[in-house]
Design a protein around this motif. Structure first.
Motif, mmCIF file in Angstrom:
data_model
loop_
_atom_site.group_PDB
_atom_site.id
_atom_site.type_symbol
_atom_site.label_atom_id
_atom_site.label_comp_id
_atom_site.label_asym_id
_atom_site.label_seq_id
_atom_site.Cartn_x
_atom_site.Cartn_y
_atom_site.Cartn_z
ATOM 1 N N VAL A 1 -22.561 18.570 36.916
ATOM 2 C CA VAL A 1 -21.668 19.354 36.058
ATOM 3 C C VAL A 1 -22.186 20.778 35.902
ATOM 4 O O VAL A 1 -21.421 21.750 35.967
ATOM 5 N N GLY A 2 -23.497 20.931 35.699
ATOM 6 C CA GLY A 2 -24.071 22.269 35.588
ATOM 7 C C GLY A 2 -23.829 23.083 36.842
ATOM 8 O O GLY A 2 -23.494 24.274 36.780
ATOM 9 N N ASP A 3 -23.970 22.431 38.007
ATOM 10 C CA ASP A 3 -23.699 23.136 39.262
ATOM 11 C C ASP A 3 -22.235 23.539 39.361
ATOM 12 O O ASP A 3 -21.904 24.625 39.848
ATOM 13 N N ALA A 4 -21.346 22.643 38.910
ATOM 14 C CA ALA A 4 -19.915 22.954 38.967
ATOM 15 C C ALA A 4 -19.560 24.086 38.012
ATOM 16 O O ALA A 4 -18.741 24.953 38.339
ATOM 17 N N VAL A 5 -20.173 24.090 36.827
ATOM 18 C CA VAL A 5 -19.918 25.174 35.879
ATOM 19 C C VAL A 5 -20.366 26.505 36.463
ATOM 20 O O VAL A 5 -19.677 27.530 36.324
ATOM 21 N N ALA A 6 -21.519 26.511 37.115
ATOM 22 C CA ALA A 6 -22.032 27.754 37.698
ATOM 23 C C ALA A 6 -21.104 28.305 38.775
ATOM 24 O O ALA A 6 -21.136 29.507 39.067
#
Length: 878
Positions: free
Chosen positions: A612-617
């Motif tokens: 999720v953090g990667d997708a948000v970035a």
């Protein structure tokens, strides 16, 4: 790890070049080495370099262009200033007008203190959290947006500029250091405390030397800063010199204010016109930087200045020249404050809490009431300085009474003025009327600045008194008195996390008032008795007069040696502080340390480093994300996105930001008791593009996440429905919207989902770092067209359900209207009678039959005539 170290070193080099090149050029052009000792000239040069960065940032935002243009403008200005400085230096040599430095370099002790503190700052650094997340988000937008403006680099898409950081030049500078080295802004912000700590050590050393007028104070000032900000800093507040040391507001206190105060006292007391002009120029730039970095702190300049003049008036010396210089320097600083703050005042006036606004409940812990009158607590004066703050407050009146230095007057005078504002309710409310709520909350930072020389002075007084030929009895009194002060301080601060002793703050203030009054009475009596005026200050260092007559400062006994004194202090002060200070230091490392080579997502972001953090970035720039109020800060730190609302309703509340209303929107979306249409309306009104939710809540059953329903899911769902009968399940955990998201896969498209049961390592050390549970998050794309259709359908269904439950064929119209009103349905917007008569043949409106205005906005639920046999005029059916 090697690549990480290279990256970190590159950021430090980039920061040194960006600040150092233009700063060194301006130091040369303004002849500041003839004004300041090098310990102050170096940080002053860095701040002048930051002023050049402010110009470049302003150009970028006015032109609405990318950050490479801003870096180019900064580089161009730096090269031009450097060339101009070279030409000017050669011209001075030809005229035999070279600059004669006040003091070249600094002592080995100061170097060691700065180096050790810098290494500690690099080791601890600090994970990004709380306010740091906001500052990272501004840097990210400044370097990622193709067309950044003053209005689109803040938290909200339509909120406008943040008046406190109207010109975010420091954010831009930190972003540039990452951009030039190919690093993420998060890494750049983590490394910046190293630069700030070293500069702050030098600033404290130089400030102590200037106001105490002796080079012996220099290493002691450096040691005082390291002691209060690095070793035993109170890490429960945002004054920590490492974790939050690089934020603009903290830089204002640690660097800008000491440089400003030093420039003021030098400008007043120097008889050399050229030196005075350079000091005034430096002071004007520092005032400009206060407005740029944190405009609300300008009132502190006026308060300290008034206290300085008041203390000088009763201590002297007087002369027409000194009076004239005081008026010139004070007038220049006052004019600079009026001009720079006046330019920003229209924007600051938009703050809802600007002026006499009621204190917000969350930030009133520094306030108390006496006889119903509100003022700041006594302990707030030294709260910032951890356990060392209390003994400094206790000895401060003694130092103020005995230290005979004209330049030192700014310290007791400033402390007296600030404390008077803190403790006299009408003056405190006058202070609150000059800016936002943080003006009173951050007032302890100014005490931290002014108490640094107090530490150095008290140590010098103790050392010189000890080095004199004291009798055994007097030495015993001195030792017992010093031990008693330390015992009181240590005993009172053992529980400083939950208990803050207020009496020493009040007592110190009253003692200063008494000292000032006594000196005023003595001066008036002396004038009446016809005694001659004291001689004006000499151009050289003043001779410090000891309390018991004789020359003070000329003795070079064992303890009077700076190296020996520092060694004794290191053993005694640090040793006595172990029960408190060492615990605090360990806590700081444990909570904040970032392991070497660790990923950028740490600190508050340590659990947002999964899918999720990667997708948000990777989210598109300027997207709007709705999440819980705390998670919102993390989202905008990872990507150049906007949020719907957050919990910091006291941060920049303006008519455009409407921070309370925005938080209310977030609350409404998470409120399970609200109608679905109302909750979806938040997504439509705020133009939400993505949902970022915590899916660890038990209401996120497995079939919501995977599409497969298990027996345990059924049992949990039954239990939840039973609880819902008498308990609202609203919460920010994400469970409050689990059913809503899962029931409408056509509206909420899942983009990423973290696995359950993830854990993250919290340092201090890589080997035995404890693993702590992490939340699992989910990211969904919001289909605005689907939201619009669902709102229309839900609203229509709500109206018809209400009519069905309220109306019968024979019900009186007034009774029906009252019943509908209790259900939130306005009977004037629907053909109730027509629906009752024909409810068996009613034609429900399809989503594509919504009433829209000329701009395509939905204005009604159904087209006119959708209720058969209706006699309601067109446009009146809602």
């Amino acid at each position: 790890m090697a690549s990480s170290l290279i990256e970190q070193f590159g950021i430090l080099v980039a920061a040194a070049v960006l600040l150092g090149v233009p700063g060194a050029a301006l130091v040369s052009l303004l002849r500041l080495r003839a004004v300041l000792p090098d310990t102050l000239a170096v940080p002053a040069g860095a701040m002048l370099g930051a002023a050049v960065a402010s110009v470049a940032t302003a150009v970028q935002l006015v032109l609405e262009t990318n950050s490479w243009v801003a870096i180019g403008v900064h580089a161009g200005l730096s090269v031009a200033l450097a060339l101009l400085a070279v030409v000017q230096v050669r011209s001075r040599r030809l005229r035999e007008d070279a600059v004669v430095p006040v003091a070249r370099g600094w002592g080995r002790s100061t170097t060691i203190i700065a180096a050790v503190s810098g290494l500690i700052a690099w080791y601890v650094r600090g994970g990004i959290k709380l306010d740091g997340l906001y500052h990272v988000s501004v840097s990210r937008k400044l370097i990622d947006l193709a067309h950044p403006t003053f209005s689109n680099i803040n938290r909200f898409s339509d909120g406008g500029p943040n008046p406190t950081y109207a010109l975010p030049s420091w954010h831009a500078f930190v972003g540039w250091t990452g951009q030039l080295t190919g690093s993420d802004p998060i890494v750049a912000w983590q490394m910046m405390p190293v630069v700030v700590v070293v500069l702050a050590i030098l600033t404290a050393a130089g400030f102590a030397r200037v106001v105490l007028e002796t080079e012996r104070a220099e290493p002691l000032g450096a040691f005082a800063w390291a002691l209060t900000r690095v070793f035993y800093a109170r890490r429960e507040v945002d004054g920590d010199g490492i974790t939050f040391g690089a934020v603009p507001g903290q830089i204002t206190f640690e660097l800008v204010f000491p440089i400003l105060f030093a420039a003021i006292v030098i400008g007043i007391w120097t008889p050399v016109a050229r030196v005075r002009r350079s000091a005034i120029a430096l002071a004007v730039v520092m005032v400009a930087l206060i407005v740029v970095f944190h405009a609300n702190y300008v009132p502190y300049v006026a308060i300290v200045g008034l206290g300085y003049v008041a203390w000088w008036l009763v201590t002297g010396p007087f002369s027409k020249a000194i009076t004239r210089r005081t008026l010139v320097v004070g007038g220049a600083v006052a004019a600079a404050c009026a001009v720079f703050l006046g330019a920003l005042l229209p924007l600051l006036a938009q703050l809802d809490n600007f002026g006499n606004a009621p204190e917000e409940a969350r930030i009133d812990y520094h306030l108390t009431k006496t006889f119903g009158m509100e003022h700041i607590t006594g302990g707030h004066l030294f709260d910032l300085l951890g356990w060392t703050g209390l003994p400094l407050i206790i000895v401060m009146p003694w130092v103020a009474a005995k230290w005979r230095s004209t330049r030192f007057a700014i310290v007791p005078g400033g402390i007296l003025a600030m404390a008077t504002v803190c403790f006299v309710p009408p003056l405190y409310h006058l202070l609150a009327a000059t800016g936002s709520l943080t003006v009173g909350l951050r007032i302890n930072h100014i005490f931290g600045v002014l108490l640094m020389p107090v530490f150095a002075a008290s140590m010098l007084m103790f050392a010189d008194l000890w080095s004199e030929r004291l009798t055994t009895k007097r030495r015993r009194v001195l030792v017992v008195g010093g031990a008693l002060v330390l015992a009181i301080a240590l005993g009172a601060v053992v529980g400083y996390r939950s208990f803050l002793p207020d009496p020493p703050g009040y007592a110190a203030w009253l003692a200063l008032v008494v000292i000032w009054i006594v000196r005023l009475v003595r001066r008036v009596r002396a004038r009446r008795a016809g005694e001659p005026k004291p001689a004006p200050a000499t151009e050289t260092e003043l001779v410090l007069t000891a309390p018991n007559s004789g020359t003070w400062g000329a003795r070079r006994g064992l303890l009077a040696s700076p190296r020996t004194l520092l060694a004794v202090l290191a053993v005694v002060v640090l040793g006595l502080g172990i029960p408190i200070g060492l615990t605090s230091f360990k806590k700081g490392i444990y909570d904040n340390h970032v392991a070497l080579g660790a990923p950028i997502t740490n600190g508050a972001l340590s659990c947002l480093d999964g899918p999720v953090g990667d997708a948000v970035a990777r989210l598109p720039e300027q997207s709007i994300v709705l999440s819980d109020p705390a998670l919102s800060f993390q989202a905008m730190a990872l990507a150049p996105v906007y949020v719907v609302g957050d919990y910091k309703v006291w941060n920049s509340p303006t008519k455009n930001n409407k921070v309370v209303e925005r938080l209310a929107s977030v609350n409404r979306f998470f409120d399970t008791s609200a109608p679905t249409a109302d909750r979806l309306l938040v997504l439509e009104q705020r133009k939400v593009d993505y949902l970022l939710l915590n899916t660890d809540d038990t209401r996120w059953f497995d079939h919501y996440r995977t599409g497969k329903e298990t027996a345990s899911d059924k049992r949990l769902a039954a239990a939840r429905r039973a609880i819902d009968r008498f308990s609202d399940m609203q919460g920010y955990s994400g469970g409050a919207v689990a059913e809503l998201v899962a029931a409408h896969p056509d509206i909420f498209g899942q983009l990423a989902l973290d696995a359950r049961g993830r854990k993250s390592k919290i340092p201090p050390r890589d080997k035995d770092a404890p693993e702590v549970p992490c939340n699992s998050f989910g990211l969904w794309k919001v289909d605005q067209d689907g939201v619009e259709r669902m709102i229309a359908t839900e609203n229509l269904q709500r109206v018809t359900d209400a009519i069905d439950s309220c109306a019968g064929d024979s019900a009186a119209e007034a009774v029906v209207d009252s019943c509908l009103a209790s259900k939130g349905v306005d009977s004037s917007t629907a053909d109730v009678n027509g629906y009752i008569k024909n409810k068996n043949s009613i034609e429900y409106a399809e989503p594509d039959e919504l009433v829209r205005d000329a701009d395509g906005n939905v204005t009604g639920l159904v087209k006119p005539g959708s209720f058969p046999n209706s006699d309601v005029p067109e446009g009146a059916q809602g």
